[in-house]
Design an enzyme around this catalytic site. Structure first.
Site, short mmCIF file in Angstrom:
data_model
loop_
_atom_site.label_atom_id
_atom_site.label_comp_id
_atom_site.label_asym_id
_atom_site.label_seq_id
_atom_site.Cartn_x
_atom_site.Cartn_y
_atom_site.Cartn_z
N CYS B 43 0.82 -1.21 0.00
CA CYS B 43 0.00 0.00 0.00
C CYS B 43 0.86 1.26 0.00
O CYS B 43 0.38 2.35 -0.30
CB CYS B 43 -0.91 0.04 1.22
SG CYS B 43 -1.83 -1.47 1.48
N ASP B 301 -5.12 -12.14 0.17
CA ASP B 301 -5.64 -11.77 -1.14
C ASP B 301 -6.04 -12.93 -2.03
O ASP B 301 -6.55 -12.72 -3.13
CB ASP B 301 -4.61 -10.91 -1.88
CG ASP B 301 -4.52 -9.50 -1.33
OD1 ASP B 301 -5.11 -9.24 -0.27
OD2 ASP B 301 -3.84 -8.67 -1.95
#
Lengths: 469, 469
Positions: B43, B301
């Protein structure tokens, strides 16, 4: 056509008046306000005194003209209600023009609070102020303006602003280390005053966690505010004008003193009318804010409210509760019975470059009295991703019931802008809904590097206290 | 002594590994990571590319050495797991040194996601990038650095930074208006690039409310980012190197293209081993993140999770869920069966000087499929007291179930620093606990003039939607 009479034209009163009229235009709404100001944000006074807000009028959210013309409310300022006669359903109001007797079908007592006068000698000396009303704010702003324009050079090394102003004003004393004391320390120091703050107990902001108090204390020290803990102020000494704050240990020369030692509910009018007070000394109400007298309501700083955690009646006079309960009463009177909800004792404060918030029950004795077995932990965490160029530190204190894990209260502190206050919103929800720290630690809170670490400090605190309870 | 094998060394994998070992030091923990990086904050890559973070290493929260030495985890980087044999409880990992077969008692599949390659011609041209891995980040930073040092002057009036740099780089194209697209628009424009952003649908940030999308769109426009809505990109044209983005309507010259059109779960390894996928295409698990194969877990994920509002299995690959579910699995394996909680689809994004967050269900079709009758309202409110010298605007969108008033989702946008993201924390709690807007509107949220109006924008939104449902 029914008549709704409101005594007191600030947050609770004007919220109720506006909501009742909006929801049912057939209700006649009459508001008696003793002073000249209505619907004003007293919370903004420290920023007005500081000089960040230019005019007292800026603090008024809705003007008397708007209430009268746009909202069709019969607002009468300069009218002091001196008597409530519940058997005849009338109130008597006194103004320069004489007395009027007004009938009511519904009555709201929203008489607010007044500053507590602590047992200190010399409170009547010139230069001793309190901060409860708009006129108090005006007086203090004038004092600050006078002192600044005189440009006195007292002790140039004290006060954070002295270095910029090349003069140092004061010294001034603040008695009381609550919200008002802390906010006024900022307002005065930023105007170049040397500030001395006297706190009776062993920490400032005692409604917050000890960790929060400590962080704000440290920051005030960095800003050169002198803080005297465990200081029992005995006298504000001087001749006509105050010249020194005298405690058991110290005699500190000052030119001005602000006394901010809390408020108490204004209840004389209610008491005389036979309206019952609760154990806190404020007006007792049910969940709809109705008093023991039928169709007589009370809300705002003169009334109690139920605490969402303990279900006890408490006295937490703050602006949102006044607005919320006023609005609920207005809705009830317009025909939709509405509870205004309880209070969580939530509060926020800014002090120079730190911000803090608290909610729920932090005090272990209060928690135990309510049947909980409290555990408290404080964590310190980064306010943003560690690698992000900006950011600071958030300290989160959580108090939970050990056996069940229920979140009872929280207290947060961070640099200003690093989100202690807005993050506290999640804890208000937690204490109100009675959720556990385990549930809280699993919340899918928003994350992005400019705003927090992957685990927001709230979540980290929940994990830590959950592992130690 | 049991053996816990983890496939994939990022958020979910390393959280599980660390927690299992910490809670039960007798567990042997072995992690196979295909690449060279572990436990990194992907991120943060846009901020690294932007130049606000100096080194890729800064994005690593725990180094391989720390995992090995301080946490006693057998971490093997450069090891690709090529086979899982559930009947023999072994995995086969391949590295430069050859193949190893490793037995396991518990296995975690945390293989993450990969960028979706959209059906566009020319994706293989030089100058076309995606942003999923650390090496992608490195490549993009090098591109930015090269372009800046060459100081090309392309179209000096485009790009917010051009006015300061006296050169304008690019032009560059971004395909996709999700988080990555928006964050990279900032990263590139602030480096003086002329940025063209192509979005297939009729708004950017489509997971957020329309009002939020519009606010961010307007702000990107102010920052001179050219946005093409309803733009179906057909080709990234050029010779070896990309030279233009070709849509049905436009042919926009570019020197570089970033493709950020979402990710899909990496599931080949799991599928080959007989691990079931869910309807979303990601690995299906129970509430403890266990797959259909006993003692085989999946998280992060590559896996589905249950939505807290609809109870449907959804695919929302974000960092906090990976961390939280990894940690829960570690705790389970160490002997304390732990559910990691569901997801609320919460997300946050910064774009230049605005911030936005969303949580829960905003889409009416999804809400109706789950049996709700959705109503959506957006309000705009001041972020701080109106009289306070700083402050901006918060727009709050709430979607609620009309009949019950239950809060289903929320979306907020404000200037950066005005609290849209941290305020969303309260809405996460609301959607997770299934509370009503009426309850929400009665929350005793923190208030002080430097942080909000007496009624925080969240409360105002709750009142408004409650009155209109």
């Amino acid at each position: 056509m029914s008549t709704f009479v409101v005594v007191g034209g600030d947050a609770a009163g004007m919220s109720a008046a506006s909501k009742a009229k909006r929801d049912d235009p057939n209700v006649d709404v009459i508001v008696f306000e003793q002073g000249e100001w209505v619907s004003y944000g007293a919370c903004g006074l420290p920023y007005y005194i500081k000089g960040e807000i230019q005019s007292l009028e800026d603090l008024v959210s809705v003007s008397p003209e708007e209430f009268r013309e746009d909202r069709d409310i019969d607002l009468r300022i300069g009218h002091e209600v001196v008597d409530i006669d519940p058997s005849n359903r009338t109130v008597t109001a006194r103004s320069d023009a004489g007395e009027v007797v007004q009938e009511y079908d519904h009555l709201l007592v929203a008489t607010g609070s007044e500053a507590v006068a602590p047992p200190i000698d010399g409170l009547d000396r010139t230069g001793v102020y309190t901060l409860g009303s708009m006129s108090d704010g005006k007086d203090l702003r004038e004092y600050v303006g006078r002192a600044r324009s005189e440009g006195e050079l007292q002790q140039p090394d004290r006060g954070p602003a002295c270095q910029f102003l090349e003069t140092c004003n004061g010294p001034v004393g603040i008695v009381g280390g609550g919200y008002i004391g802390v906010e006024m320390a900022e307002a005065l120091a930023e105007n170049g005053f040397e500030v001395h703050l006297f706190q009776r107990g062993d920490r400032i902001l005692k409604q917050f966690s000890a960790a929060t108090s400590e962080a704000v204390f440290d920051h005030l020290n960095e800003q050169n505010v002198a803080i005297y803990l465990n200081a029992e102020v005995r006298e504000l000494a001087g001749d006509d004008a105050v010249q020194a704050v005298v405690t058991g240990d110290d005699r500190v020369p000052v030119e001005m003193v602000l006394v901010g030692t809390g408020v108490r509910p204004r209840t004389d009018l209610a008491k005389d009318a036979g309206i019952e007070l609760g154990e806190t000394g404020a007006i007792a109400t049910d969940a709809y804010r109705e008093t023991n007298l039928p169709d007589v309501y009370a809300a705002g700083d003169c009334a109690e409210a139920e605490h969402v955690v303990t279900s006890e009646q408490v006295y937490v006079p703050l602006a949102l509760t006044a607005n919320r309960h006023g609005r609920a009463i207005g809705q009830t009177i317009a025909g939709t019975p509405t509870e205004g909800g309880g209070v969580a004792g939530t509060a926020a404060v800014k002090a120079f470059e730190v911000e803090a918030a608290r909610t729920g029950i932090l005090d272990h004795e209060t928690a135990r009295d309510a049947g909980f077995d409290p555990v408290t932990e404080t964590i310190e965490a980064k306010s943003r991703a560690g690698y992000y160029p900006e950011g600071g530190t958030v300290r989160v204190t959580l108090t939970v019931d050990g056996p069940s894990g229920r979140v009872l209260g929280g207290s947060l502190v961070s640099e200003y802008g690093e989100g202690a206050v807005h993050r506290s919103h999640a804890l208000v929800s937690a204490v109100t809904e009675g959720i556990t720290v385990d549930e809280l630690s699993n919340y899918d809170l928003a994350y992005a590097p400019p705003f927090n670490t992957t685990w927001d400090p709230i979540l980290t605190a929940a994990k830590v206290v959950d592992s130690r309870r």
